[in-house]
Design an enzyme around this catalytic site. Structure first.
Site, PDB file in Angstrom:
ATOM      1  N   TYR A 330       0.857  -1.189   0.000  1.00 34.88           N
ATOM      2  CA  TYR A 330       0.000   0.000   0.000  1.00 34.88           C
ATOM      3  C   TYR A 330       0.895   1.241   0.000  1.00 34.88           C
ATOM      4  O   TYR A 330       1.744   1.396   0.866  1.00 34.88           O
ATOM      5  CB  TYR A 330      -0.891  -0.040   1.240  1.00 34.88           C
ATOM      6  CG  TYR A 330      -2.046   0.953   1.313  1.00 34.88           C
ATOM      7  CD1 TYR A 330      -2.198   1.996   0.412  1.00 34.88           C
ATOM      8  CD2 TYR A 330      -2.998   0.835   2.313  1.00 34.88           C
ATOM      9  CE1 TYR A 330      -3.255   2.884   0.504  1.00 34.88           C
ATOM     10  CE2 TYR A 330      -4.069   1.720   2.418  1.00 34.88           C
ATOM     11  CZ  TYR A 330      -4.189   2.749   1.516  1.00 34.88           C
ATOM     12  OH  TYR A 330      -5.233   3.633   1.621  1.00 34.88           O
ATOM     13  N   CYS A 331       0.708   2.112  -0.988  1.00 36.97           N
ATOM     14  CA  CYS A 331       1.418   3.403  -1.069  1.00 36.97           C
ATOM     15  C   CYS A 331       2.933   3.167  -1.113  1.00 36.97           C
ATOM     16  O   CYS A 331       3.416   2.410  -1.957  1.00 36.97           O
ATOM     17  CB  CYS A 331       0.991   4.284   0.103  1.00 36.97           C
ATOM     18  SG  CYS A 331       1.563   6.005  -0.018  1.00 36.97           S
ATOM     19  N   ILE A 332       3.705   3.777  -0.229  1.00 35.95           N
ATOM     20  CA  ILE A 332       5.164   3.640  -0.249  1.00 35.95           C
ATOM     21  C   ILE A 332       5.564   2.176  -0.052  1.00 35.95           C
ATOM     22  O   ILE A 332       6.603   1.732  -0.568  1.00 35.95           O
ATOM     23  CB  ILE A 332       5.817   4.534   0.823  1.00 35.95           C
ATOM     24  CG1 ILE A 332       7.338   4.519   0.699  1.00 35.95           C
ATOM     25  CG2 ILE A 332       5.383   4.133   2.219  1.00 35.95           C
ATOM     26  CD1 ILE A 332       8.038   5.459   1.667  1.00 35.95           C
ATOM     27  N   GLY A 334       3.955  -0.290  -1.337  1.00 34.77           N
ATOM     28  CA  GLY A 334       3.827  -0.876  -2.658  1.00 34.77           C
ATOM     29  C   GLY A 334       5.033  -0.567  -3.524  1.00 34.77           C
ATOM     30  O   GLY A 334       5.512  -1.424  -4.287  1.00 34.77           O
ATOM     31  N   PHE A 358      -1.767  -1.200  -3.902  1.00 37.72           N
ATOM     32  CA  PHE A 358      -2.776  -0.193  -3.591  1.00 37.72           C
ATOM     33  C   PHE A 358      -2.143   1.193  -3.721  1.00 37.72           C
ATOM     34  O   PHE A 358      -1.130   1.487  -3.087  1.00 37.72           O
ATOM     35  CB  PHE A 358      -3.294  -0.343  -2.158  1.00 37.72           C
ATOM     36  CG  PHE A 358      -4.056  -1.607  -1.867  1.00 37.72           C
ATOM     37  CD1 PHE A 358      -4.562  -2.398  -2.889  1.00 37.72           C
ATOM     38  CD2 PHE A 358      -4.277  -2.002  -0.555  1.00 37.72           C
ATOM     39  CE1 PHE A 358      -5.268  -3.559  -2.604  1.00 37.72           C
ATOM     40  CE2 PHE A 358      -4.985  -3.155  -0.263  1.00 37.72           C
ATOM     41  CZ  PHE A 358      -5.481  -3.947  -1.278  1.00 37.72           C
TER      42      PHE A 358
END
Length: 597
Positions: A330-332, A334, A358
């Site tokens: 998720y985000c960083i 990811g 994500f």
């Protein structure tokens, strides 16, 4: 003020009590301000180069086309003077009403007095005229490169938003009405809120967005049942208790971002992605990252990959006895998952069966709303700060993200808390938003320079752990979920990164709403829809042009995709197996840690 028999009146007693409170609060205010860290000029505004570039472009415009500059000035003064004359003329006739107000609606000016009272209406219209003049002046400047123009537009907007009359007591009718109605009590409560925020942040001002006492992690948020089954200096690994008799054979491991804490995935039962996944029959593991202190100064991206990702993957394999897992970033997290997958491809490590991203950025060629901060002046300032502190303090992270939506995350909450004297709301999402973490110094430098600014992963390659990693090395089957109005990870940039990955099996889902609400979008709410497309994940315009909108959450669609890659059903696994005992109940210890720097 006394009664007829000489006894102090209730109003007099209240005034005396408020004056005593103000005196005590003033002492606390000065004490809190004296604790403020020495300011880092490089993090307080843009560097000299932006001023020089803009000034040079403006001077050239004045020399080449003075009539255009004069026209803009005349237009501004004409509008301002016309409105002043109209307002003065109406008042001279003894009529207490403002001139016609043709301006667009603005949620900052919802009080009826902004439209009906001559004073407030005059202030509002003059502000809006001036704001348009500044925006027009910035738009008219020619000869700036794209980065300088975007930075100039960003900082001009910051000044415009900051100078709104709603942000000042003398020109805010809501605050003045509240002060009169409460006999000044609202202003005293506002001062208390201000002092409390300053004391909580060592003299730095961060507006509290949610009631700090309304939530307790593990008690009324982050309550899904599970156990910490592994811990090292980087993370705790949580295995969640199954709610089904059988589960998919291939386990699922989620890497949440370490800029905030993992319980965004489990705020409450009704919107918990963690609970939903467990209910679908997945053996779920979630990483809870350590909130670093200055002793983590030398922790870098390589440390996160080796002691974080690769270790977590190995632990999940050992606990479940499986050779492969499915992973989510998720985000960083990811972004770093993509680095890990590229490294695993280089090493011929096939431990990850599929990956889901994500709101993940891997292509930073368009820096979006972060353009203002990803230039050498700010990055040099950050590097100097982390050399001094050992970490990039959560204060700087929270401040940066807040300024991206200054009216919603700074000025409106400040008005509510400090001018209106209201208590922050008991809002779980905003509570989580304020529960931010620090970043290790070396990791922050490497991420901001190598990935965000230089975009090495999609160009010449990012050197890491003895390899040069490229985005084309990400070859596992993957699903990416981006959000349509995401201002942190714009969906087009996310799409462009996925398009460059080397996987032959790609799925892209575009959710409605933003960075958080688009992901935390449970099926039961039926609030935001999502898009899928039969077009190949190559050209963003072609993909969107062929996209089909679907009502409701994307969770079930992704759940079906994930189930196809998770093997047959087997007997449910409970946390705690031989060699991997339950250490403590979820949500663990690391998520509760608050580290102020």
């Amino acid at each position: 003020m006394t009664t007829a028999d000489g006894v102090p009146s209730a109003a007099s007693e209240r005034m005396k009590a408020n004056l005593d409170r103000i005196e005590a609060l003033t002492r606390r205010l000065m004490e809190a301000l004296s604790q403020r860290r020495a300011p880092n000029p490089a993090l307080e505004g843009p560097g000299l180069d932006l001023y020089l570039n803009t000034s040079a472009a403006m001077m050239k415009e004045m020399a080449d086309n003075p009539a255009r500059i004069l026209e803009a000035q005349v237009n501004f003064w004409g509008q301002a003077m016309k409105h002043y004359v109209e307002a003065s003329h109406i008042l001279a006739q003894g009529v207490l009403k403002p001139p016609p107000d043709p301006g667009p609606s603005d949620k900052r000016f919802t009080n009826p007095l902004w439209n009906s009272h001559p004073y407030f209406n005059f202030v509002k219209q003059q502000y809006l005229i001036s704001a348009r003049a500044v925006e027009d002046a910035v738009a008219r400047i020619e000869g700036l490169d794209d980065v300088s123009r975007r930075r100039l537009e960003y900082f001009a907007k910051q000044i415009i938003d900051m100078m709104a009359p709603t942000n000042f007591l003398a020109t805010n009718p809501d605050a003045l009405e509240r002060a009169v109605a409460t006999e000044g009590e609202s202003l005293v409560r506002g001062l208390e809120n201000l002092v409390r925020d300053l004391e909580a942040n060592g003299g730095d001002l961060l507006v509290t967005l949610a009631d700090r006492d309304a939530f307790r992690v593990g008690e009324n948020i982050g309550t899904a049942e599970g156990s910490v089954v592994f811990r090292n200096r980087m993370f705790e690994l949580i295995q969640y208790k199954p709610t089904t008799d059988t589960v998919h054979k291939v386990p699922l491991l989620i890497f949440p971002p370490w800029i905030n804490k993992f319980y965004i995935l489990d705020l409450k039962p009704a919107n918990s992605l963690i609970r939903w996944l467990v209910d679908q029959g997945f053996t779920l593991f979630v990483v809870s990252w350590k909130n670093p202190d200055p002793s983590y100064a030398d922790v870098g991206l390589d440390t996160y990959v080796t002691e974080g990702y690769l270790t977590a993957i190995d632990q999940v394999k050992a606990i479940t006895g499986e050779k492969k897992i499915n992973a989510v970033g998720y985000c960083i997290a990811g972004t770093t998952l993509s680095l890990t997958l590229a490294l695993m491809e280089k090493r011929k490590d096939r431990s990850v069966a599929s990956a889901t991203f994500f709101t993940t950025l891997t292509d930073f060629s368009d820096q979006g709303e972060f353009t203002a901060y990803l230039q050498d002046d700010f990055l040099a300032g950050i590097e100097a700060q982390v050399r001094m502190d050992g970490v990039l303090s959560s204060y700087f992270m929270a401040r940066t993200f807040s300024f991206l939506r200054a009216n919603d995350l700074i000025y409106q909450p400040a008005i509510r808390n400090y001018m209106m004297g209201e208590a922050p709301p008991a809002f779980d999402l905003l509570y989580w938003n304020g529960d931010s973490t620090n970043l290790p110094g070396r990791m922050a430098r490497e991420y901001l320079r190598g990935l965000c600014q230089q975009d090495l992963f999609t160009t010449e390659g990012l050197p890491l752990l003895g390899e040069v990693l490229k985005i084309s090395d990400v070859k596992v089957p993957l699903c990416a979920v981006a959000c349509e109005s995401d201002h942190i990870a714009p969906w087009i940039a996310s799409f462009n990164g996925v398009a460059q990955m080397g996987s032959a099996d790609k799925t892209f889902i575009l959710s409605e709403s933003g960075h958080i609400a688009g992901i935390i979008n449970p099926p039961s709410k039926r609030k935001y829809g999502h898009y899928t497309s039969e077009a190949p994940i190559a050209n963003v315009n072609e993909w969107k042009g062929h996209a089909t909108r679907h009502d409701g959450s994307w969770w079930p669609r992704w759940g079906e995709w994930l189930a196809l890659r998770s093997g047959p059903r087997i007997a449910a696994r409970v946390p705690g197996v031989a060699g991997h005992p339950e250490l403590i109940p979820a949500p663990g210890e690391y998520v509760r840690e608050i580290v102020k720097v």
